[in-house]
Design an enzyme around this catalytic site. Structure first.
Site, PDB file in Angstrom:
ATOM      1  N   ILE A   1       0.857  -0.851  -0.241  1.00 12.30           N
ATOM      2  CA  ILE A   1       0.180  -0.252   0.192  1.00 12.30           C
ATOM      3  C   ILE A   1       1.171   1.509   0.321  1.00 12.30           C
ATOM      4  O   ILE A   1       0.471   2.037  -0.418  1.00 12.30           O
ATOM      5  CB  ILE A   1      -0.970  -0.027   0.942  1.00 12.30           C
ATOM      6  CG1 ILE A   1      -2.871   1.244   1.091  1.00 12.30           C
ATOM      7  CG2 ILE A   1      -0.485   0.223   2.832  1.00 12.30           C
ATOM      8  CD1 ILE A   1      -3.107   0.491   0.007  1.00 12.30           C
TER       9      ILE A   1
ATOM     10  N   LYS B   1      -5.958   1.995   7.793  1.00 11.19           N
ATOM     11  CA  LYS B   1      -6.354   0.803   8.305  1.00 11.19           C
ATOM     12  C   LYS B   1      -6.443  -0.313   8.833  1.00 11.19           C
ATOM     13  O   LYS B   1      -4.846  -0.673   8.150  1.00 11.19           O
ATOM     14  CB  LYS B   1      -8.350   1.465   7.641  1.00 11.19           C
ATOM     15  CG  LYS B   1      -7.911   0.731   6.115  1.00 11.19           C
ATOM     16  CD  LYS B   1      -7.428  -0.128   5.540  1.00 11.19           C
ATOM     17  CE  LYS B   1      -8.107  -1.355   5.950  1.00 11.19           C
ATOM     18  NZ  LYS B   1      -7.093  -2.757   5.081  1.00 11.19           N
TER      19      LYS B   1
HETATM   20  N1  LIG Z   1      -6.595   2.034   2.644  1.00 10.84           N
HETATM   21  C1  LIG Z   1      -6.847   0.996   2.083  1.00 10.84           C
HETATM   22  O1  LIG Z   1      -7.344   0.418   1.492  1.00 10.84           O
HETATM   23  C2  LIG Z   1      -5.627  -0.693   1.940  1.00 10.84           C
HETATM   24  C3  LIG Z   1      -5.265  -1.229   1.065  1.00 10.84           C
HETATM   25  C4  LIG Z   1      -3.916  -1.871   1.049  1.00 10.84           C
HETATM   26  C5  LIG Z   1      -3.648  -2.508   2.744  1.00 10.84           C
HETATM   27  N2  LIG Z   1      -3.853  -1.784   3.332  1.00 10.84           N
HETATM   28  C6  LIG Z   1      -3.362  -1.434   4.999  1.00 10.84           C
HETATM   29  O2  LIG Z   1      -2.439  -1.852   5.250  1.00 10.84           O
HETATM   30  C7  LIG Z   1      -1.385  -2.280   5.903  1.00 10.84           C
HETATM   31  C8  LIG Z   1      -0.509  -2.835   5.301  1.00 10.84           C
HETATM   32  O3  LIG Z   1      -0.421  -3.137   4.084  1.00 10.84           O
HETATM   33  P1  LIG Z   1      -0.118  -3.818   2.920  1.00 10.84           P
HETATM   34  O4  LIG Z   1      -0.984  -4.768   1.909  1.00 10.84           O
HETATM   35  O5  LIG Z   1       0.861  -2.670   2.261  1.00 10.84           O
HETATM   36  O6  LIG Z   1       0.997  -4.973   3.661  1.00 10.84           O
HETATM   37  P2  LIG Z   1       2.598  -5.029   2.463  1.00 10.84           P
HETATM   38  O7  LIG Z   1       2.585  -7.049   3.469  1.00 10.84           O
HETATM   39  O8  LIG Z   1       2.302  -4.818   1.414  1.00 10.84           O
HETATM   40  O9  LIG Z   1       3.626  -4.229   3.774  1.00 10.84           O
HETATM   41  C9  LIG Z   1       3.967  -3.696   4.568  1.00 10.84           C
HETATM   42  C10 LIG Z   1       5.048  -3.280   4.980  1.00 10.84           C
HETATM   43  O10 LIG Z   1       5.215  -3.094   6.973  1.00 10.84           O
HETATM   44  C11 LIG Z   1       6.856  -3.958   6.311  1.00 10.84           C
HETATM   45  N3  LIG Z   1       7.165  -4.003   7.690  1.00 10.84           N
HETATM   46  C12 LIG Z   1       6.890  -5.772   8.620  1.00 10.84           C
HETATM   47  N4  LIG Z   1       7.020  -5.209   9.814  1.00 10.84           N
HETATM   48  C13 LIG Z   1       7.334  -4.078  10.424  1.00 10.84           C
HETATM   49  C14 LIG Z   1       8.145  -3.223  11.139  1.00 10.84           C
HETATM   50  N5  LIG Z   1       8.342  -3.454  12.472  1.00 10.84           N
HETATM   51  N6  LIG Z   1       8.986  -2.241  11.168  1.00 10.84           N
HETATM   52  C15 LIG Z   1       8.549  -1.494   9.894  1.00 10.84           C
HETATM   53  N7  LIG Z   1       8.319  -2.311   8.703  1.00 10.84           N
HETATM   54  C16 LIG Z   1       7.441  -3.632   8.887  1.00 10.84           C
HETATM   55  C17 LIG Z   1       7.310  -4.929   5.615  1.00 10.84           C
HETATM   56  O11 LIG Z   1       7.990  -5.629   5.614  1.00 10.84           O
HETATM   57  C18 LIG Z   1       5.907  -4.154   4.098  1.00 10.84           C
HETATM   58  O12 LIG Z   1       7.073  -4.304   3.655  1.00 10.84           O
HETATM   59  C19 LIG Z   1      -2.100  -3.056   7.008  1.00 10.84           C
HETATM   60  O13 LIG Z   1      -2.646  -2.477   7.843  1.00 10.84           O
HETATM   61  C20 LIG Z   1      -3.548  -2.884   5.554  1.00 10.84           C
HETATM   62  O14 LIG Z   1      -4.928  -2.777   6.044  1.00 10.84           O
HETATM   63  C21 LIG Z   1      -5.196  -0.620   3.314  1.00 10.84           C
END
Ligand SMILES: NC(=O)c1ccc[n+]([C@@H]2O[C@H](COP(=O)([O-])OP(=O)(O)OC[C@H]3O[C@@H](n4cnc5c(N)ncnc54)[C@H](O)[C@@H]3O)[C@@H](O)[C@H]2O)c1
Lengths: 287, 362
Positions: free
Chosen positions: B14, B98
């Site tokens: 995201i 979120k």
């Molecule tokens: N608003 C929206 O419509 C929407 C859409 C997608 C995702 N999200 C939310 O965004 C958040 C992330 O989702 P995503 O799909 O990007 O996941 P993702 O796994 O693609 O990205 C998460 C990132 O966080 C990193 N990470 C993990 N532990 C960490 C730490 N302790 N410190 C720093 N970085 C760390 C990971 O390496 C990864 O790169 C979730 O809460 C998800 O629900 C929201």
């Protein structure tokens, strides 16, 4: 070969449409059309149009008393009479929704396994607000159709019947859990406000591992915007009566029609779930 | 105007598909200072491509920097509380993805930390910044449909949701296992992953608090661990009902699809992808939706609006446009959905609150 005679039972527009379909169906002759209270016409096959709840109730007693077999839309009553009528084959149920070619197509394709493992079935029927009086009949039509599409037993149901737009109940929400984990979501609502361009909306979407099937038979409409800016959708979808007639004739031919007790069990569970505001587990009846 | 200095924690899907591009477009207002991600290569690569001067593996180094005004948390939700509280304690304003957190206690701790430290906290419920939903909310506010009585929002996603986007990052897979979103140890599934949008929209549109919910969930993916299919019916204090069916693992080619209908006493609003996608191609092997991904709500201006709105309230010292309480209540409803689907019975929101306080659960 002698033409098959068909007697029709019902009232109003639904009966008129069915009579029209029968009149132009090769191989059959319309022997008479009667009101649900009247003596049954003398005909080889009896079919009830029964769009309203009250018509359906009247026809059950008629079939039992006359010892005749009648094809009709799904029952809403759960009394002993209804059970007897279904168990004895006096009543064979046909959902008017199978009159819609896209919905028949969905049913056939799902039963042929085209969607792979089923995930869920979502069905929505939105009607004008003044259709609230026949809300239960619309739920019954949808439920019966859905149970023909998906064969897995229903193990648990949740339902809500609410009055959202007036004094009278106008909305059904139901969730059905099937034994193979398929989740069925139904929404039947007499919710379309005055002036809404569409006369009704019917949507069925079946999701699965290999395909999604989506049917929206009421999308076939002419949309016209008038000088005053208002828009109307005038349906040109084929009248489902012809398809209903065909399905009813076919069902009446079957010597061993499928058990309809599953439908009754599920309807009964939905009604008690709605009353108790709890999910209801179905007894292990194979429903 | 001094540019606000921002640090991004979590540079995954995201962040790279929505937040970092939006921050780049907001260059007049925001300066991307640093990125933190436990995956060093992800942090370094994102910093290089999006122009951050520093990157860290430990987010605490990022928040320790005195020159950062606000942080944008884009990590999985089970990390939101720890990171948001730490950032607030360090005096940073916090924008956080979120769902707000994994539990209500965590959500409450985040609100308390922001209050205690006098910093702004906003949860990125991106749909609140999406034109489609803003328009619906505006119509409701103006009384166009009278009192809202029924909200139906269905959401459908193809299996490879990000298939159409040339993303240079994949979801984080802790300890080399399955991606966190698909792992029961880290995720509660569709109820929080996407339904928290629907629960938030339902509260927003009905203007009412939820009383109870019945939800049914299942895992459709063979070998899957977390529910990827959810259907529910919510009853609100106003008497309104909201319902949703969310299916996340549809065959590729099915478009990312939303169907929203809001029915009021005096009218009805439909905001649905018409009929499925803005473009369709039919070929011998069937139909395809080449602009499938364009339906992802976050590729429009939603995130730009969201981040800009938060930056504005930091700069002007005004209230964020979305109160964290709303995000907390959307989370409560999503948690109630999880409980209901586990119990097989309706669950009241009061029971979920009581559970959080260590009293008897539902
Ligand atoms: N608003 C929206 O419509 C929407 C859409 C997608 C995702 N999200 C939310 O965004 C958040 C992330 O989702 P995503 O799909 O990007 O996941 P993702 O796994 O693609 O990205 C998460 C990132 O966080 C990193 N990470 C993990 N532990 C960490 C730490 N302790 N410190 C720093 N970085 C760390 C990971 O390496 C990864 O790169 C979730 O809460 C998800 O629900 C929201």
């Amino acid at each position: 070969m002698r033409e098959l005679t068909v007697g029709l039972i019902g009232r109003g527009d639904a009966l008129d449409s069915l009579a029209h379909a029968a009149r132009y169906r090769p191989g059959i002759r319309l022997a008479g059309r009667v009101d649900p209270g009247a003596p049954l016409p003398d005909a080889d096959r009896l079919i009830c149009a029964g769009s309203s709840s009250s018509e359906r109730a009247a026809v059950v007693a008629l079939a039992l008393a006359a010892g005749r077999r009648i094809a009709m839309p799904p029952l809403l009553a759960l009394d002993d009479e209804a059970r007897r009528a279904l168990a004895s084959g006096s009543i064979v149920q046909v959902s008017p929704l199978v009159g819609y070619a896209p919905l028949r197509e969905v049913a056939q394709r799902v039963r042929r396994g085209e969607i792979g493992r089923p995930y869920g079935l979502f069905a929505l029927h939105h009607l004008p607000r003044d259709a609230a009086a026949d809300l239960d009949a619309r739920l019954a039509d949808l439920l019966h159709y859905v149970l023909e599409v998906l064969e897995s037993p229903v193990v648990r149901v949740y339902a809500r019947r609410s009055a959202l737009f007036g004094e009278q109940d106008d909305t059904w929400h139901a969730i059905l859990h099937l034994a193979d984990e398929t989740l069925v979501t139904l929404e039947v609502a007499a919710c379309l406000p005055a002036g809404w361009p569409e006369p009704e909306r019917l949507l069925v979407e079946v999701t699965g591992s290999d395909a999604v099937l989506r049917a929206e038979p009421t999308r076939q409409a002419v949309h016209a915007t008038k000088r005053d800016g208002s828009t109307r959708a005038v349906p040109w979808w084929p009248d489902p009566s012809a398809g209903y007639l065909e399905a009813a004739l076919a069902r009446l031919e079957q010597t061993d029609p499928p058990s309809e007790l599953r439908y009754l069990e599920v309807l009964s569970a939905l009604l008690s779930a709605a009353t108790e505001q709890q999910a209801v587990r179905l007894a292990d009846t194979g429903a | 105007m001094r540019r606000l200095r921002i640090g991004v924690i979590g540079a995954g899907t995201i962040a790279q598909s929505a937040h970092l591009p939006a921050i780049r477009r907001l260059a007049d207002e925001l300066e991307l200072v640093a990125i933190a991600d436990v995956r060093a290569e992800v942090a370094a690569d994102a910093a290089r491509r999006f122009g951050a001067e520093a990157w860290y593996v430990d987010y605490r180094e990022l928040i320790a920097r005195p020159d950062i005004d606000l942080v944008d948390i884009c990590t999985p939700e089970f990390l939101h509380c720890e990171q948001a509280v730490a950032a607030a304690e360090a005096g940073k304003h916090v924008l956080c993805e979120k769902p707000m957190a994994s539990t209500l206690q965590e959500a409450d701790a985040m609100i308390a930390a922001a209050r205690r430290n006098g910093v702004k906290l906003m949860i990125g419920h991106s749909r609140r910044f999406t034109r489609r939903y803003q328009e619906v909310a505006r119509l409701i506010r103006e009384g166009a449909v009278g009192a809202v009585r029924l909200v139906r929002e269905n959401e459908r996603r193809p299996r490879a949701m990000y298939g159409g986007l040339e993303l240079q990052v994949s979801h984080w897979a802790p300890e080399g296992g399955r991606p966190w979103l698909a792992s029961a140890a880290y995720s509660q599934g569709a109820a929080l992953t996407n339904a928290v949008h629907e629960t938030d929209l339902a509260r927003w549109f009905t203007g009412s608090e939820a009383l109870s919910i019945y939800a049914a969930a299942r895992v459709t993916e063979p070998g899957g661990e977390v529910p990827d299919f959810l259907t529910y019916v919510v009853t609100f204090a106003s008497g309104a009902i909201a319902a949703a069916e969310i299916v996340n693992q549809l065959p590729a080619g099915y478009p990312y699809y939303h169907m929203l209908e809001v029915v009021g006493t005096d009218g009805m609003i439909r905001a649905t992808d018409p009929p499925m996608s803005p473009m369709e191609i039919w070929r011998a092997d069937g139909m395809a939706y080449p602009l499938n991904f364009s339906h992802l709500l976050h590729v429009d201006d939603a995130y730009l609006q969201e981040i800009a709105a938060f930056a504005r309230c930091v700069r002007e010292d005004s209230e964020p446009p979305l109160d964290p309480w709303d995000a907390r209540q959307a989370l409560a409803l999503s948690i109630a959905a999880v409980r209901s689907s586990q119990l097989g019975q309706p669950v009241t929101l009061a029971a979920v609150e009581a559970e959080g306080k260590g009293l008897q659960g539902a």
